[in-house]
Design an enzyme around this catalytic site. Structure first.
Site, PDB file in Angstrom:
ATOM      1  N   SER A 108       0.857  -1.185   0.000  1.00 38.19           N
ATOM      2  CA  SER A 108       0.000   0.000   0.000  1.00 38.19           C
ATOM      3  C   SER A 108       0.895   1.238   0.000  1.00 38.19           C
ATOM      4  O   SER A 108       2.031   1.193   0.482  1.00 38.19           O
ATOM      5  CB  SER A 108      -0.856  -0.053   1.260  1.00 38.19           C
ATOM      6  N   SER A 109       0.352   2.356  -0.491  1.00 40.88           N
ATOM      7  CA  SER A 109       1.164   3.575  -0.562  1.00 40.88           C
ATOM      8  C   SER A 109       1.524   4.107   0.828  1.00 40.88           C
ATOM      9  O   SER A 109       2.410   4.952   0.961  1.00 40.88           O
ATOM     10  CB  SER A 109       0.433   4.653  -1.360  1.00 40.88           C
ATOM     11  N   CYS A 110       0.853   3.592   1.884  1.00 45.25           N
ATOM     12  CA  CYS A 110       1.168   4.078   3.237  1.00 45.25           C
ATOM     13  C   CYS A 110       2.518   3.571   3.734  1.00 45.25           C
ATOM     14  O   CYS A 110       2.957   3.967   4.808  1.00 45.25           O
ATOM     15  CB  CYS A 110       0.055   3.738   4.214  1.00 45.25           C
ATOM     16  N   TYR A 137      -0.052  -1.017  10.217  1.00 43.64           N
ATOM     17  CA  TYR A 137      -0.346  -1.661   8.934  1.00 43.64           C
ATOM     18  C   TYR A 137       0.841  -1.478   7.990  1.00 43.64           C
ATOM     19  O   TYR A 137       1.283  -2.408   7.329  1.00 43.64           O
ATOM     20  CB  TYR A 137      -1.603  -0.986   8.385  1.00 43.64           C
ATOM     21  N   LYS A 141       3.318  -4.247   6.153  1.00 43.87           N
ATOM     22  CA  LYS A 141       3.488  -4.284   4.690  1.00 43.87           C
ATOM     23  C   LYS A 141       4.968  -4.145   4.304  1.00 43.87           C
ATOM     24  O   LYS A 141       5.432  -4.792   3.374  1.00 43.87           O
ATOM     25  CB  LYS A 141       2.678  -3.164   4.028  1.00 43.87           C
ATOM     26  N   PRO A 164      -0.213  -0.469  -4.559  1.00 42.01           N
ATOM     27  CA  PRO A 164      -1.324   0.274  -5.165  1.00 42.01           C
ATOM     28  C   PRO A 164      -1.578   1.598  -4.459  1.00 42.01           C
ATOM     29  O   PRO A 164      -1.366   1.719  -3.254  1.00 42.01           O
ATOM     30  CB  PRO A 164      -2.529  -0.647  -4.957  1.00 42.01           C
ATOM     31  N   HIS A 180     -13.024   3.263   3.051  1.00 33.68           N
ATOM     32  CA  HIS A 180     -12.148   4.326   2.570  1.00 33.68           C
ATOM     33  C   HIS A 180     -12.994   5.493   2.052  1.00 33.68           C
ATOM     34  O   HIS A 180     -14.205   5.376   1.912  1.00 33.68           O
ATOM     35  CB  HIS A 180     -11.241   3.789   1.463  1.00 33.68           C
TER      36      HIS A 180
HETATM   37  N1  NAP Z   1      -8.477  -1.186  -1.114  1.00 33.49           N
HETATM   38  C1  NAP Z   1      -7.493  -0.340  -1.309  1.00 33.49           C
HETATM   39  O1  NAP Z   1      -7.686   0.869  -1.519  1.00 33.49           O
HETATM   40  C2  NAP Z   1      -6.085  -0.808  -1.307  1.00 33.49           C
HETATM   41  C3  NAP Z   1      -5.111   0.142  -1.528  1.00 33.49           C
HETATM   42  C4  NAP Z   1      -3.804  -0.240  -1.499  1.00 33.49           C
HETATM   43  C5  NAP Z   1      -3.485  -1.561  -1.267  1.00 33.49           C
HETATM   44  N2  NAP Z   1      -4.448  -2.501  -1.082  1.00 33.49           N
HETATM   45  C6  NAP Z   1      -4.007  -3.872  -0.817  1.00 33.49           C
HETATM   46  O2  NAP Z   1      -4.640  -4.809  -1.655  1.00 33.49           O
HETATM   47  C7  NAP Z   1      -4.831  -6.040  -0.934  1.00 33.49           C
HETATM   48  C8  NAP Z   1      -6.288  -6.451  -1.011  1.00 33.49           C
HETATM   49  O3  NAP Z   1      -7.101  -5.415  -0.499  1.00 33.49           O
HETATM   50  P1  NAP Z   1      -8.690  -5.390  -0.701  1.00 33.49           P
HETATM   51  O4  NAP Z   1      -9.080  -3.976  -0.746  1.00 33.49           O
HETATM   52  O5  NAP Z   1      -9.078  -6.332  -1.772  1.00 33.49           O
HETATM   53  O6  NAP Z   1      -9.170  -5.966   0.708  1.00 33.49           O
HETATM   54  P2  NAP Z   1     -10.537  -6.756   1.068  1.00 33.49           P
HETATM   55  O7  NAP Z   1     -11.593  -6.469   0.089  1.00 33.49           O
HETATM   56  O8  NAP Z   1     -10.770  -6.474   2.515  1.00 33.49           O
HETATM   57  O9  NAP Z   1     -10.109  -8.271   0.913  1.00 33.49           O
HETATM   58  C9  NAP Z   1      -9.182  -8.848   1.763  1.00 33.49           C
HETATM   59  C10 NAP Z   1      -9.233 -10.337   1.592  1.00 33.49           C
HETATM   60  O10 NAP Z   1      -8.323 -10.896   2.545  1.00 33.49           O
HETATM   61  C11 NAP Z   1      -8.885 -12.073   3.040  1.00 33.49           C
HETATM   62  N3  NAP Z   1      -8.418 -12.311   4.408  1.00 33.49           N
HETATM   63  C12 NAP Z   1      -8.343 -11.416   5.427  1.00 33.49           C
HETATM   64  N4  NAP Z   1      -7.921 -12.045   6.538  1.00 33.49           N
HETATM   65  C13 NAP Z   1      -7.724 -13.352   6.198  1.00 33.49           C
HETATM   66  C14 NAP Z   1      -7.309 -14.495   6.912  1.00 33.49           C
HETATM   67  N5  NAP Z   1      -6.981 -14.445   8.212  1.00 33.49           N
HETATM   68  N6  NAP Z   1      -7.251 -15.693   6.255  1.00 33.49           N
HETATM   69  C15 NAP Z   1      -7.588 -15.760   4.942  1.00 33.49           C
HETATM   70  N7  NAP Z   1      -7.971 -14.714   4.201  1.00 33.49           N
HETATM   71  C16 NAP Z   1      -8.047 -13.519   4.841  1.00 33.49           C
HETATM   72  C17 NAP Z   1     -10.394 -11.892   3.038  1.00 33.49           C
HETATM   73  O11 NAP Z   1     -10.973 -13.164   2.850  1.00 33.49           O
HETATM   74  P3  NAP Z   1     -12.554 -13.505   3.124  1.00 33.49           P
HETATM   75  O12 NAP Z   1     -13.319 -12.581   2.226  1.00 33.49           O
HETATM   76  O13 NAP Z   1     -12.700 -14.916   2.719  1.00 33.49           O
HETATM   77  O14 NAP Z   1     -12.778 -13.243   4.580  1.00 33.49           O
HETATM   78  C18 NAP Z   1     -10.594 -10.957   1.848  1.00 33.49           C
HETATM   79  O15 NAP Z   1     -10.970 -11.691   0.715  1.00 33.49           O
HETATM   80  C19 NAP Z   1      -4.342  -5.795   0.490  1.00 33.49           C
HETATM   81  O16 NAP Z   1      -3.038  -6.268   0.611  1.00 33.49           O
HETATM   82  C20 NAP Z   1      -4.334  -4.302   0.602  1.00 33.49           C
HETATM   83  O17 NAP Z   1      -3.340  -3.857   1.474  1.00 33.49           O
HETATM   84  C21 NAP Z   1      -5.748  -2.154  -1.081  1.00 33.49           C
END
Ligand code: NAP
Length: 315
Positions: A108-110, A137, A141, A164, A180
Site C-alpha cells: 500500500s502507498s502508506c 499496517y 506491509k 497500489p 475508505h
Molecule cells: N483497497 C485499497 O484501496 C487498497 C489500496 C492499497 C493496497 N491494497 C491492498 O490490496 C490487498 C487487497 O485489499 P482489498 O481492498 O481487496 O481488501 P478486502 O476487500 O478487505 O479483501 C481482503 C481479503 O483478505 C482475506 N483475508 C483477510 N484475513 C484473512 C485471513 N486471516 N485468512 C484468509 N484470508 C483472509 C479476506 O478473505 P474472506 O473474504 O474470505 O474473509 C478478503 O478476501 C491488500 O493487501 C491491501 O493492502 C488495497
C-alpha cells in the site's frame, strides 16, 4: 507461465482478489485456486502448509490482508500489525519452501514516509518516519516487501511487490465505520439522494488524492504475472490526483444527488497530498486505462445492484 499454470489467489473474495480472478479468467487462465478465510485461515501456519501440500499451487498472488480505514487502524493497531504479518509471512515462507518461483505481494502507498516528496517514488521507502495513524499496517506491509526482496536477493526468485494507490470499484467496502473515502462518499451521496438531504463531509475538501479503478489494478497484477519485472518494488496508480472537493462533485454527479455539500472544516484534512510516481511501471509497459468518472459510474452501478449484500466489516 501458461493458461493452465495453477495460480493461487489469496483473498480471492476481496475487492482486489476478485478483480484479479476476473481478469485472469478473461485472459483464459483455467487453473485458479481460492479459499475463503473461513476455509483457510492464513494466520495459521500449519493450515497454510497443509493447503500448499495438498493444492500444490505454482504461482501465488497475495491479495489477502486485514484492510481498513483510519478509524479501524487507530482502534486495532495490534491486529493490523500482527494479523497482516502472520498472513503474509505464512504465505511467503511456505511459497519459498514449496519451491514456488513467482509470488506477487500487494502492499500500500502508506509504506512511504509521511513527509516524503511528492510524487512518491519507490526509492523513498524507509527514508523517514511513517504516518502514525496507520504505521502498524504500514510496518507489516514493509516487512512483506522486504521478505520478497530478500528472497530475490538470496534465492534469485521472482518475488515482486506492487504498491497500489487508493483503490475503488466493485466489491468495495461501503460500511461507513470502516470504509475508505471514495466508497464512503458514494454511500453518503446515495443515502442523501434518497432522503433529499445535504451531504456533510469532513475537512476542507482541499487535500489531493489519487485513485485507481480496481480492474486496472488487476490488469497490473496480470502484467506482473506475465512479465518478469527487474526490480523488487513497483508503484501502481494513475499518476494523477484530484482534490477531495472534485472527487465529491464527481460522485455527486454520478449518483444524481441535487442538494448541498457541507464541508466541516473543524474536522481533520489528513495529509495535504498523496500521489504516486508510477513512471517505473509505465516504463515496464503497464498503465491505467479507466478514468475516474467512468470508474465511479461503474462502481455506483455495482453498488445499486448489490445494495442489500454490500460488505459490513466486523473487527
Ligand atoms: N483497497 C485499497 O484501496 C487498497 C489500496 C492499497 C493496497 N491494497 C491492498 O490490496 C490487498 C487487497 O485489499 P482489498 O481492498 O481487496 O481488501 P478486502 O476487500 O478487505 O479483501 C481482503 C481479503 O483478505 C482475506 N483475508 C483477510 N484475513 C484473512 C485471513 N486471516 N485468512 C484468509 N484470508 C483472509 C479476506 O478473505 P474472506 O473474504 O474470505 O474473509 C478478503 O478476501 C491488500 O493487501 C491491501 O493492502 C488495497
Amino acid at each position: 507461465m501458461n493458461t493452465t499454470t495453477k495460480i493461487y489467489i489469496a483473498g480471492h473474495r476481496g475487492m482486489v482478489g476478485s478483480a484479479v480472478w476476473r481478469a485472469l479468467e478473461k485472459k483464459g487462465y483455467t487453473n485458479l485456486v481460492g479459499k475463503t478465510s473461513a476455509d483457510l485461515d492464513l494466520r495459521n501456519q500449519q493450515s497454510v502448509l497443509n493447503f500448499f501440500q495438498n493444492e500444490k499451487p505454482e504461482v501465488v498472488i497475495d491479495a489477502a490482508a486485514k484492510v481498513g480505514g483510519i478509524l479501524a487502524n487507530n482502534d486495532y493497531p495490534y491486529q493490523f500489525l500482527m494479523e497482516n504479518m502472520q498472513i503474509q509471512n505464512n504465505l511467503i515462507d511456505t511459497a519459498l519452501k514449496s519451491g514456488i518461483e513467482k509470488f506477487i505481494f500487494l502492499g500500500s502507498s502508506c509504506i512511504y514516509p509521511k513527509f516524503a516528496t511528492q510524487p512518491l517514488k519507490e526509492e523513498y521507502l524507509l527514508t523517514d518516519s511513517l504516518e502514525p495513524t496507520n504505521e502498524w499496517y504500514a510496518i507489516a506491509k514493509i516487512t512483506g516487501v522486504k521478505a520478497c526482496q530478500a528472497i530475490r536477493k538470496q534465492f534469485n526468485k521472482d518475488y515482486v511487490s506492487l504498491m497500489p494507490t487508493n483503490l475503488y470499484g466493485t466489491h468495495d467496502n461501503f460500511d461507513l465505520k470502516s470504509s475508505h473515502v471514495l466508497p464512503a462518499m458514494l454511500r453518503k451521496f446515495h443515502e442523501a439522494k434518497l432522503n433529499n438531504t445535504p451531504v456533510a463531509l469532513w475537512g476542507s475538501g482541499t487535500p489531493m488524492r489519487e485513485f485507481l479503478f480496481v480492474d486496472d489494478m488487476a490488469e497490473a497484477v496480470v502484467y506482473a504475472l506475465e512479465n518478469k519485472l527487474p526490480e523488487y518494488l513497483y508503484n501502481v496508480g494513475s499518476g494523477k490526483d484530484i482534490t477531495i472537493k472534485e472527487l465529491a462533485e464527481t460522485i455527486q454527479k454520478a449518483v444524481g444527488h441535487q442538494g448541498e455539500i457541507i464541508w466541516d472544516a473543524t474536522k481533520p484534512d489528513g495529509t495535504p497530498r498523496k500521489l504516486m510516481d508510477v513512471s517505473k511501471m509505465k516504463e515496464m509497459g503497464w498503465q491505467y486505462s479507466t478514468e475516474l468518472k467512468e470508474g465511479i459510474e461503474k462502481t455506483y452501478a455495482w453498488f445499486l445492484e448489490n445494495i442489500n449484500s454490500v460488505k459490513e466489516v466486523k473487527m
